[in-house]
Enzyme design. Structure first.
Site, PDB file in Angstrom:
ATOM      1  N   LYS A 106     -60.191  64.105 -68.107  1.00 45.82           N
ATOM      2  CA  LYS A 106     -60.760  64.528 -68.941  1.00 45.82           C
ATOM      3  C   LYS A 106     -61.806  63.233 -69.411  1.00 45.82           C
ATOM      4  CE  LYS A 106     -57.606  66.040 -72.470  1.00 45.82           C
ATOM      5  NZ  LYS A 106     -57.795  67.309 -73.575  1.00 45.82           N
ATOM      6  N   TYR A 152     -60.690  82.038 -65.499  1.00 44.56           N
ATOM      7  CA  TYR A 152     -60.883  80.998 -64.436  1.00 44.56           C
ATOM      8  C   TYR A 152     -59.237  81.047 -63.784  1.00 44.56           C
ATOM      9  CZ  TYR A 152     -58.853  79.101 -68.547  1.00 44.56           C
ATOM     10  OH  TYR A 152     -57.662  78.459 -70.107  1.00 44.56           O
ATOM     11  N   GLU A 169     -63.457  72.976 -61.009  1.00 49.43           N
ATOM     12  CA  GLU A 169     -64.269  73.557 -62.317  1.00 49.43           C
ATOM     13  C   GLU A 169     -64.597  73.196 -63.518  1.00 49.43           C
ATOM     14  OE1 GLU A 169     -61.111  76.532 -63.115  1.00 49.43           O
ATOM     15  OE2 GLU A 169     -61.253  77.475 -60.570  1.00 49.43           O
ATOM     16  N   ASP A 181     -64.367  73.757 -73.003  1.00 44.68           N
ATOM     17  CA  ASP A 181     -62.929  73.963 -74.780  1.00 44.68           C
ATOM     18  C   ASP A 181     -62.404  74.766 -75.617  1.00 44.68           C
ATOM     19  OD1 ASP A 181     -61.429  71.736 -76.323  1.00 44.68           O
ATOM     20  OD2 ASP A 181     -63.795  70.530 -77.127  1.00 44.68           O
ATOM     21  N   CYS A 197     -68.348  67.214-114.218  1.00 46.51           N
ATOM     22  CA  CYS A 197     -68.951  67.377-115.410  1.00 46.51           C
ATOM     23  C   CYS A 197     -67.226  66.844-116.390  1.00 46.51           C
ATOM     24  CB  CYS A 197     -68.936  69.167-115.233  1.00 46.51           C
ATOM     25  SG  CYS A 197     -67.601  70.213-114.961  1.00 46.51           S
ATOM     26  N   CYS A 203     -71.489  73.000-115.891  1.00 46.43           N
ATOM     27  CA  CYS A 203     -71.306  72.159-114.233  1.00 46.43           C
ATOM     28  C   CYS A 203     -72.558  71.743-113.741  1.00 46.43           C
ATOM     29  CB  CYS A 203     -70.327  72.356-113.893  1.00 46.43           C
ATOM     30  SG  CYS A 203     -69.795  70.877-112.115  1.00 46.43           S
TER      31      CYS A 203
HETATM   32  S1  IVH Z   1     -55.799  76.455 -65.325  1.00 49.40           S
HETATM   33  C1  IVH Z   1     -51.767  76.903 -64.450  1.00 49.40           C
HETATM   34  N1  IVH Z   1     -59.194  76.214 -65.441  1.00 49.40           N
HETATM   35  O1  IVH Z   1     -57.461  73.546 -70.701  1.00 49.40           O
HETATM   36  C2  IVH Z   1     -53.125  76.387 -65.054  1.00 49.40           C
HETATM   37  N2  IVH Z   1     -57.556  75.526 -67.737  1.00 49.40           N
HETATM   38  O2  IVH Z   1     -55.560  71.473 -70.125  1.00 49.40           O
HETATM   39  C3  IVH Z   1     -54.138  76.671 -66.274  1.00 49.40           C
HETATM   40  N3  IVH Z   1     -58.603  75.004 -69.172  1.00 49.40           N
HETATM   41  O3  IVH Z   1     -54.380  75.421 -70.918  1.00 49.40           O
HETATM   42  C4  IVH Z   1     -54.944  76.541 -67.021  1.00 49.40           C
HETATM   43  N4  IVH Z   1     -60.986  75.205 -68.339  1.00 49.40           N
HETATM   44  O4  IVH Z   1     -56.491  76.391 -72.173  1.00 49.40           O
HETATM   45  C5  IVH Z   1     -57.940  76.395 -66.236  1.00 49.40           C
HETATM   46  N5  IVH Z   1     -61.122  75.406 -65.823  1.00 49.40           N
HETATM   47  C6  IVH Z   1     -60.181  76.042 -66.206  1.00 49.40           C
HETATM   48  C7  IVH Z   1     -59.909  75.387 -67.428  1.00 49.40           C
HETATM   49  C8  IVH Z   1     -58.386  76.009 -68.361  1.00 49.40           C
HETATM   50  C9  IVH Z   1     -59.974  74.840 -69.546  1.00 49.40           C
HETATM   51  C10 IVH Z   1     -57.255  74.756 -70.913  1.00 49.40           C
HETATM   52  C11 IVH Z   1     -56.451  75.851 -70.647  1.00 49.40           C
HETATM   53  C12 IVH Z   1     -55.522  75.346 -70.419  1.00 49.40           C
HETATM   54  C13 IVH Z   1     -55.902  73.398 -70.421  1.00 49.40           C
HETATM   55  C14 IVH Z   1     -55.205  72.517 -69.627  1.00 49.40           C
END
Ligand code: IVH
Length: 698
Positions: free
Chosen positions: A340, A253, A136, A140, A438, A459
């Site tokens: 990341k 998600y 997935e 952000d 000023c 100013c």
């Molecule tokens: S799943 C237990 N899926 O990333 C699993 N998180 O670093 C819970 N985030 O706190 C998270 N896209 O805010 C999941 N496709 C995605 C995501 C996602 C962004 C964020 C989320 C989480 C953080 C973790």
């Protein structure tokens, strides 16, 4: 995107089409019908990207529902589509709510080898069972937990510390892609659990982010460093009517609960999509580590074309049974990991910091750096926003710094390479305590990060900035005058504020130099022409804090004249849709300054438009009358009555006071209003009497 035209979707007759009297049951049925239809059209527009009706048809339905709800408060529903406009939470903070299941975060990696290790760990943990990985996007933004009961949104809570978060339900209700009531047509095929939680990410798409920052730059408010901060700042705003205009979006998600539909995470999310949730279409199931890398590599490049920011990808074991088997560590699930992407950043040297004073007096520190290439453009300057940012970075002159770019706005310094710091570097950069332009002492408003120069009238950059704003394209649009000319006239003592523009004479501008005459004549003609600028432009041109183009238009449509706006109370202003408390307060403050009133009077004396165009008043029958409208009407809509009051010289007030002349009362007038009217002895007039009053020829 615009809603498509279609004739038959809105076939239910409007209440205001014919003068019939509706029973309470009919009203309730009509309210429910309109709510269901609006939820459906909302979903078509914001989730499915496939509108069926035009914006006008949508707005008409929304207005009809608003009128009915206002007149029948007993049918209030927090999940009504009308509630997406938001309201003010007041001064208190958000209530804290404990999560039913902790909101864990994910293990992070920037490293491909660790992705392979993760894959191998899963393989081992599952004793050789076959498995699939759901790949997935990693949005952000900030994570949110939504609770639904009987298909209705009950609560929205931020992650907080993972154990408890802030209840931001009122704000989340304004996000159009979050369903308030689930899609009932899918209930039969894919029933949703009576109670479930769904988690996802609230984010701000690039377009909204760039617009917001451009608006803030124009208003000299501090910019958001990236869409994540902007989304988070917006969601934590106390006034949800402000949130409603921030263009937030939400992708879901993760579905939780005791009776979720299937054994596959991927399938569950597809089902959630059919209930009305926004679920990304860019999710793939991978059956090998190579397929995972394909996904990672594809999005490393393609992410730049997405309409929102992602900072990586998330890998999740697809089978819920296998997720349970793998379990959790104290901090994160063993069945998921985040990979990341590296942010695009460059390293360069800070040469100096300069301080710019804007038209509102805000003082912005700007870093001057050795030129460096960043994502294809050469970067020399970066915004440091305010003193707190400088202190947070512990910045010294000569430091090597890291720069990143977010959106179209100027780059930011995100860190200092302290390993490269030379001992003999100068001490920390200190914010000046006096205005660099000023010399006046600077002030820092409590609760705000910015420093201001309060010397508004003396100013130079503030004075010139205000004139530049006044002549700008979206304001009075005096195209032939540019910042350099303004600077020149100011330095020559020809203008001290924007009203002086209307006193300029040909000889002031051209002197005896004939070669300057042609351009001077052009400038004077453009200044003359600007007197005809529409009321919303004039309001915007005044440069009232927080009154951008959009708000200026709302104010002009509501008040029709600068005099009406000038005398409006804060309470009255706050009732204009799209105008929150902060804006209302700022408008009242502006009009209470004698210098501003004098400025306005001078503009008026030079013939600048102070009233809405083409609004020829029909009569003065309602002159000096303050009229409150209440209830529902048969012959005209509420907006039409508002307009009629205006066209006959009266004023429409939102609440009853001893200044109210009479109440234009329709059916089902609210009991509290009725009581107040009786107490103050204010007469009621029905719509026939009202129409007769304005129609008679005397
Ligand atoms: S799943 C237990 N899926 O990333 C699993 N998180 O670093 C819970 N985030 O706190 C998270 N896209 O805010 C999941 N496709 C995605 C995501 C996602 C962004 C964020 C989320 C989480 C953080 C973790």
């Amino acid at each position: 995107m615009s809603r498509k035209k279609s004739a038959d979707t809105y076939a239910q007759p409007s209440l205001f089409d014919e003068p019939i009297s509706l029973s309470d049951k009919d009203i309730k049925a009509q309210i429910e019908h309109l709510r269901a239809e609006l939820h459906r059209h909302n979903r078509n527009y914001y989730v499915l990207n496939a509108p069926e009706i035009s914006d006008q048809e949508f707005d008409a339905m929304m207005r009809e529902l608003q009128e009915l709800e206002r007149a029948n408060p007993q049918y209030f529903d927090p999940n009504s589509p009308t509630q997406r406009v938001g309201s003010d939470l007041g001064s208190g903070g958000f209530p804290t709510v404990r999560h039913e299941r902790p909101m864990l975060s994910l293990g992070n990696t920037y490293n491909r080898a660790e992705v392979t290790e993760f894959y191998e760990r899963i393989k081992d943990g599952l004793d050789g069972e076959p498995f699939q990985i759901c790949c997935e996007l990693k949005f952000d933004g900030l994570s949110i937990s939504l609770l639904y009961e009987e298909g209705r949104l009950i609560r929205a809570v931020t992650r907080g510390d993972g154990v408890q978060g802030d209840d931001v339900t009122a704000n989340v209700r304004t996000i159009r892609s979050v369903p308030l009531v689930l899609n009932s047509s899918d209930k039969v095929v894919n029933p949703w659990p009576a109670r479930f939680e769904i988690r996802g990410e609230v984010l701000m798409p690039w377009d909204s982010f760039n617009n917001l920052n451009a608006e803030r730059a124009e208003a000299e408010e501090p910019l958001f460093a990236n869409p994540r901060n902007a989304a988070s700042g917006s969601l934590k705003t106390k006034d949800s009517s402000v949130v409603a205009h921030r263009g937030l979006d939400a992708y879901l998600y993760f579905l939780l609960g005791s009776d979720i539909p299937t054994e596959s995470h991927y399938q569950n999310m597809q089902t959630a999509k059919s209930w009305g949730f926004k679920v990304s279409e860019h999710t793939r199931l991978a059956s090998s580590v190579d397929e995972i890398f394909e996904f990672i590599d594809y999005w490393d490049e393609a992410r730049h074309r997405l309409p929102f920011a992602i900072d990586g990808i998330v890998l999740k074991v697809d089978s819920i049974a296998q997720q349970q088997k793998l379990g959790y560590t104290a901090k994160s699930p063993r069945w998921a990991i985040a990979y990341k992407y590296k942010a695009e950043r460059a390293r360069t040297r800070l040469l100096s910091v300069s301080y710019q004073v804007g038209r509102t007096g805000a003082v912005t520190p700007v870093a001057n750096m050795e030129p460096v290439d960043l994502a294809g453009t050469v970067v020399r300057r970066a915004s440091l926003h305010n003193e707190d940012i400088i202190l947070g970075l512990d910045l010294r002159q000569g430091d090597y710094v890291y720069v990143e770019k977010a959106g179209e706005i100027i780059p930011q310094i995100v860190g200092v390479d302290k390993s490269a710091r030379i001992e003999s570097l100068k001490p920390a950069i200190e914010f000046p305590d006096h205005c660099p332009a000023c010399g006046h002492e600077l002030v820092r408003v409590e609760g705000e990060a910015a420093h201001y120069c309060p010397n508004e009238a003396g100013c130079p950059p503030q004075i010139k900035g205000k004139i530049e704003h006044f002549i700008s394209r979206d304001a009075m649009n005096i195209g032939s005058l540019g910042p350099e000319t303004v600077d020149d006239y100011y330095e020559r003592g020809l203008i001290h504020n924007a009203a002086d523009l209307y006193m300029l004479r040909l000889e002031d501008l051209a002197g005896t130099d004939l070669s300057r005459e042609v351009s001077a004549r052009k400038i004077l003609a453009a200044i003359e022409q600007s007197k005809q600028a529409s009321l919303d432009r004039v309001i915007f041109a005044l440069g009232i804090r927080f009154v951008g183009k959009v708000v200026a238009r709302l104010l002009s449509q509501h008040y029709h004249s600068l005099d009406a706006l000038r005398t409006a109370s804060q309470e009255d202003l706050g009732e204009v849709e799209g105008v929150g408390n902060i804006i209302a307060e700022s408008v009242v403050r502006w009009f209470s300054d004698p210098d501003n009133l004098q400025f306005l009077e001078r503009l008026r004396s030079f013939g600048v438009r102070m009233e809405e165009e083409n609004q020829t008043v029909l009569s003065e029958k309602l002159k000096d009358k303050s009229i409150v409208i209440s209830g529902t009407f048969q012959k005209h809509s509420r907006e039409e009555y508002k307009n009629l009051i205006f066209l006959h010289g009266g004023k429409n007030a939102s609440s009853i006071s001893n200044k109210t002349s009479f109440i234009l009362a329709g059916e089902n007038m609210g009991p509290s209003k009725l009581e107040k009217a009786q107490k103050l002895g204010i007469p009621l007039m029905n719509e026939d009497e009202f129409l007769q009053l304005i129609e008679t020829n005397t």
